[in-house]
Design a protein around this motif. Structure first.
Motif, mmCIF file in Angstrom:
data_model
loop_
_atom_site.group_PDB
_atom_site.id
_atom_site.type_symbol
_atom_site.label_atom_id
_atom_site.label_comp_id
_atom_site.label_asym_id
_atom_site.label_seq_id
_atom_site.Cartn_x
_atom_site.Cartn_y
_atom_site.Cartn_z
ATOM 1 N N ASP A 56 18.797 10.975 7.890
ATOM 2 C CA ASP A 56 17.451 10.766 7.337
ATOM 3 C C ASP A 56 17.144 9.279 7.221
ATOM 4 O O ASP A 56 16.042 8.830 7.525
ATOM 5 C CB ASP A 56 17.345 11.418 5.959
ATOM 6 N N LEU A 57 18.147 8.548 6.756
ATOM 7 C CA LEU A 57 17.966 7.106 6.569
ATOM 8 C C LEU A 57 17.729 6.412 7.900
ATOM 9 O O LEU A 57 16.883 5.517 8.002
ATOM 10 C CB LEU A 57 19.217 6.552 5.891
ATOM 11 N N LEU A 60 14.239 7.021 8.934
ATOM 12 C CA LEU A 60 13.227 6.364 8.092
ATOM 13 C C LEU A 60 13.212 4.854 8.264
ATOM 14 O O LEU A 60 12.138 4.238 8.207
ATOM 15 C CB LEU A 60 13.499 6.716 6.621
ATOM 16 N N LYS A 61 14.383 4.271 8.486
ATOM 17 C CA LYS A 61 14.497 2.806 8.423
ATOM 18 C C LYS A 61 13.622 2.034 9.422
ATOM 19 O O LYS A 61 12.885 1.141 8.998
ATOM 20 C CB LYS A 61 15.958 2.392 8.578
ATOM 21 N N ALA A 64 9.912 2.171 8.632
ATOM 22 C CA ALA A 64 9.690 1.570 7.313
ATOM 23 C C ALA A 64 9.755 0.053 7.410
ATOM 24 O O ALA A 64 8.945 -0.650 6.789
ATOM 25 C CB ALA A 64 10.731 2.079 6.322
ATOM 26 N N ILE A 67 6.520 -1.095 8.836
ATOM 27 C CA ILE A 67 5.422 -0.981 7.862
ATOM 28 C C ILE A 67 5.524 -2.100 6.828
ATOM 29 O O ILE A 67 4.517 -2.751 6.503
ATOM 30 C CB ILE A 67 5.455 0.404 7.165
ATOM 31 N N ILE A 68 6.728 -2.330 6.341
ATOM 32 C CA ILE A 68 6.907 -3.356 5.306
ATOM 33 C C ILE A 68 6.597 -4.736 5.886
ATOM 34 O O ILE A 68 5.946 -5.560 5.237
ATOM 35 C CB ILE A 68 8.342 -3.284 4.732
ATOM 36 N N SER A 70 4.590 -5.465 8.444
ATOM 37 C CA SER A 70 3.147 -5.646 8.659
ATOM 38 C C SER A 70 2.412 -5.760 7.325
ATOM 39 O O SER A 70 1.429 -6.491 7.211
ATOM 40 C CB SER A 70 2.574 -4.493 9.480
ATOM 41 N N PHE A 71 2.916 -5.059 6.316
ATOM 42 C CA PHE A 71 2.267 -5.146 5.006
ATOM 43 C C PHE A 71 2.399 -6.546 4.427
ATOM 44 O O PHE A 71 1.469 -7.054 3.791
ATOM 45 C CB PHE A 71 2.884 -4.126 4.047
ATOM 46 N N GLU A 74 -0.279 -8.437 5.969
ATOM 47 C CA GLU A 74 -1.605 -8.006 5.496
ATOM 48 C C GLU A 74 -1.836 -8.389 4.047
ATOM 49 O O GLU A 74 -2.967 -8.641 3.646
ATOM 50 C CB GLU A 74 -1.729 -6.486 5.621
ATOM 51 N N LYS A 75 -0.771 -8.396 3.274
ATOM 52 C CA LYS A 75 -0.928 -8.604 1.831
ATOM 53 C C LYS A 75 -1.542 -9.968 1.538
ATOM 54 O O LYS A 75 -2.318 -10.118 0.596
ATOM 55 C CB LYS A 75 0.424 -8.470 1.127
ATOM 56 N N MET A 78 -5.141 -9.458 2.045
ATOM 57 C CA MET A 78 -5.714 -8.602 0.996
ATOM 58 C C MET A 78 -5.793 -9.345 -0.341
ATOM 59 O O MET A 78 -6.790 -9.250 -1.058
ATOM 60 C CB MET A 78 -4.873 -7.329 0.859
ATOM 61 N N ASP A 79 -4.732 -10.089 -0.646
ATOM 62 C CA ASP A 79 -4.757 -10.848 -1.905
ATOM 63 C C ASP A 79 -5.848 -11.911 -1.872
ATOM 64 O O ASP A 79 -6.514 -12.161 -2.882
ATOM 65 C CB ASP A 79 -3.390 -11.494 -2.156
ATOM 66 N N PRO A 122 -3.026 -0.988 -7.951
ATOM 67 C CA PRO A 122 -3.372 0.007 -6.946
ATOM 68 C C PRO A 122 -3.621 1.374 -7.557
ATOM 69 O O PRO A 122 -2.915 1.799 -8.461
ATOM 70 C CB PRO A 122 -2.159 0.040 -6.037
ATOM 71 N N VAL A 125 -4.377 6.988 -3.630
ATOM 72 C CA VAL A 125 -5.322 7.086 -2.521
ATOM 73 C C VAL A 125 -6.305 8.213 -2.786
ATOM 74 O O VAL A 125 -5.918 9.356 -2.985
ATOM 75 C CB VAL A 125 -4.582 7.362 -1.197
#
Lengths: 138, 92
Positions: A56-57, A60-61, A64, A67-68, A70-71, A74-75, A78-79, A122, A125
């Motif tokens: 599973d890990l 997911l890794k 993830a 995503i982290i 790119s975030f 983006e952050k 956004m900030d 936040p 959603v």
């Protein structure tokens, strides 16, 4: 103490004692075997669980991490956007309800050092609010 | 004597099995913890993005009432610049 020991000795002599010992040893062996089987079952179960968790890990890794990553990029935007909105809210009081709804603190006036920076708490959603009717009034 | 040997072998096997159980249990715990940490981070990111998206939607709605916010929305690409230019009255 010696009374106790003599009371526990079987009265039938050494042959009887040997039989008792053999019986006890068989019992111990049986119990050890049973515990070993139980322990083996638990070990196999845990091994499978650990293997599934690793699988599973591994699934997911990689996404993830993407995503982290790119975030993080983006952050910053956004900030910056939130900070600009907070700044905008200072000059436009009618925008304050929106800022309050998202718990955005208006930017502190220049010179003030104690006020916290603009932040967004936040929210879960939610479905976007319905667009206002755009039909022009005549 | 035979029984003693069997007991000893079983005891050793039991000890090995218990040791492996502990190892696998720890592996499982650490992996699950890592999985939950990553899942939590992803959930947090999604929640944050959702919040920002909802805020952006409200800003877009607000811009219909008050176009003063448009330059701000343009800087982050929420509104195309041409739309603002086109909406200005008196452009010929």
């Amino acid at each position: 103490m010696s009374d106790f020991e003599t009371r526990n000795v079987p009265t039938g002599g050494s042959e009887d004692l040997k039989q008792h010992c053999a019986s006890l040893q068989r019992q111990v062996t049986t119990l050890l075997l049973a515990v070993f089987v139980l322990s083996g079952t638990v070990t196999v179960f845990l091994w499978r669980q650990a293997r599934y968790a690793r699988a599973d890990l591994e699934v997911l890794k990689p996404p993830a991490a993407q995503i982290i990553q790119s975030f993080k990029q983006e952050k910053v935007i956004m900030d910056d956007f939130v900070a600009k909105l907070a700044e905008f809210g200072k000059t436009h009081p009618d925008f304050a309800p929106i800022l309050n709804k998202y718990k955005i603190q208006p930017a502190a006036p220049q010179g003030s050092t104690s006020a916290p920076p603009a932040t967004v708490i936040p929210k879960p959603v939610a479905a976007p609010a319905p667009a206002p009717s755009t039909t022009p009034k005549k | 004597m035979k029984s003693n040997l069997a007991n000893m072998v079983l005891t050793v096997l039991l000890a090995i099995s218990l040791l492996l159980s502990v190892v696998f249990c720890l592996q499982f715990m650490f992996r699950v913890r890592e999985y939950r940490t990553i899942s939590g981070q992803i959930n947090g990111i999604n929640t944050y993005r959702g919040g920002i998206q909802a805020l952006a939607n409200e800003c877009l709605q607000y811009s219909e009432k008050n176009p003063a916010i448009n330059p701000l929305l343009e800087t982050v690409g929420l509104k195309p610049k041409s739309a603002v230019a086109g909406s200005k009255p008196g452009n010929k």
